[in-house]
Motif scaffolding. Structure first.
Motif, short mmCIF file in Angstrom:
data_model
loop_
_atom_site.label_atom_id
_atom_site.label_comp_id
_atom_site.label_asym_id
_atom_site.label_seq_id
_atom_site.Cartn_x
_atom_site.Cartn_y
_atom_site.Cartn_z
N SER A 172 0.81 -1.21 0.00
CA SER A 172 0.00 0.00 0.00
C SER A 172 0.85 1.26 0.00
O SER A 172 0.39 2.31 -0.38
CB SER A 172 -0.92 0.01 1.22
N SER A 173 2.09 1.17 0.44
CA SER A 173 2.98 2.33 0.39
C SER A 173 4.34 1.87 -0.11
O SER A 173 4.73 0.72 0.11
CB SER A 173 3.11 2.96 1.78
N PRO A 174 5.05 2.75 -0.79
CA PRO A 174 6.34 2.34 -1.35
C PRO A 174 7.38 2.11 -0.27
O PRO A 174 7.33 2.71 0.80
CB PRO A 174 6.73 3.52 -2.24
N GLY A 189 7.45 0.94 -17.37
CA GLY A 189 6.24 0.63 -16.62
C GLY A 189 6.35 1.02 -15.15
O GLY A 189 5.43 1.58 -14.57
N LEU A 190 7.51 0.74 -14.56
CA LEU A 190 7.70 1.08 -13.15
C LEU A 190 7.72 2.58 -12.92
O LEU A 190 7.16 3.07 -11.93
CB LEU A 190 9.00 0.46 -12.62
N LEU A 191 8.34 3.31 -13.82
CA LEU A 191 8.43 4.76 -13.65
C LEU A 191 7.10 5.46 -13.91
O LEU A 191 6.96 6.64 -13.60
CB LEU A 191 9.54 5.34 -14.53
N ARG A 192 6.14 4.77 -14.44
CA ARG A 192 4.79 5.33 -14.59
C ARG A 192 4.03 5.31 -13.27
O ARG A 192 2.98 5.92 -13.14
CB ARG A 192 4.00 4.56 -15.65
N ARG A 193 4.59 4.60 -12.28
CA ARG A 193 3.99 4.58 -10.94
C ARG A 193 4.60 5.75 -10.17
O ARG A 193 5.79 5.77 -9.90
CB ARG A 193 4.30 3.25 -10.26
N PRO A 194 3.79 6.75 -9.83
CA PRO A 194 4.33 7.98 -9.23
C PRO A 194 5.20 7.73 -7.99
O PRO A 194 6.25 8.36 -7.84
CB PRO A 194 3.08 8.79 -8.86
N ALA A 229 8.57 6.27 -9.16
CA ALA A 229 9.38 7.30 -9.83
C ALA A 229 9.96 8.28 -8.81
O ALA A 229 11.13 8.64 -8.90
CB ALA A 229 8.53 8.04 -10.86
N PHE A 230 9.16 8.68 -7.83
CA PHE A 230 9.64 9.61 -6.81
C PHE A 230 10.81 9.00 -6.04
O PHE A 230 11.83 9.65 -5.82
CB PHE A 230 8.51 9.99 -5.86
#
Length: 62
Positions: free
Chosen positions: A6-8, A39-44, A47-48
């Motif tokens: 649920s959280s990075p 694909g992974l970097l499309r997840r905000p 990417a952050f």
């Protein structure tokens, strides 16, 4: 996509280096690695975290 946290979190915090190494093995081909990375970097949140890492571990790129 299965069990998504649920959280990075950083890979070494909760998943361990074995899983990071496994992903590295699966993405040895440059085309596959580029597709997965896109694909992974499309997840905000992903990417952050990736862009805020001021000391990347280049040993993983071996």
């Amino acid at each position: 996509m299965g069990n998504v946290p649920s959280s990075p979190s950083r890979p070494t915090d909760s998943r361990g280096p074995g899983q990071v190494r496994a992903v590295g093995e699966l993405t040895r081909d440059d085309h596959v690695a580029a597709t997965v990375t896109t694909g992974l970097l499309r997840r905000p949140d992903v990417a952050f975290l990736a862009m805020s890492d001021d000391c990347p571990d280049y040993r993983l790129m071996a």
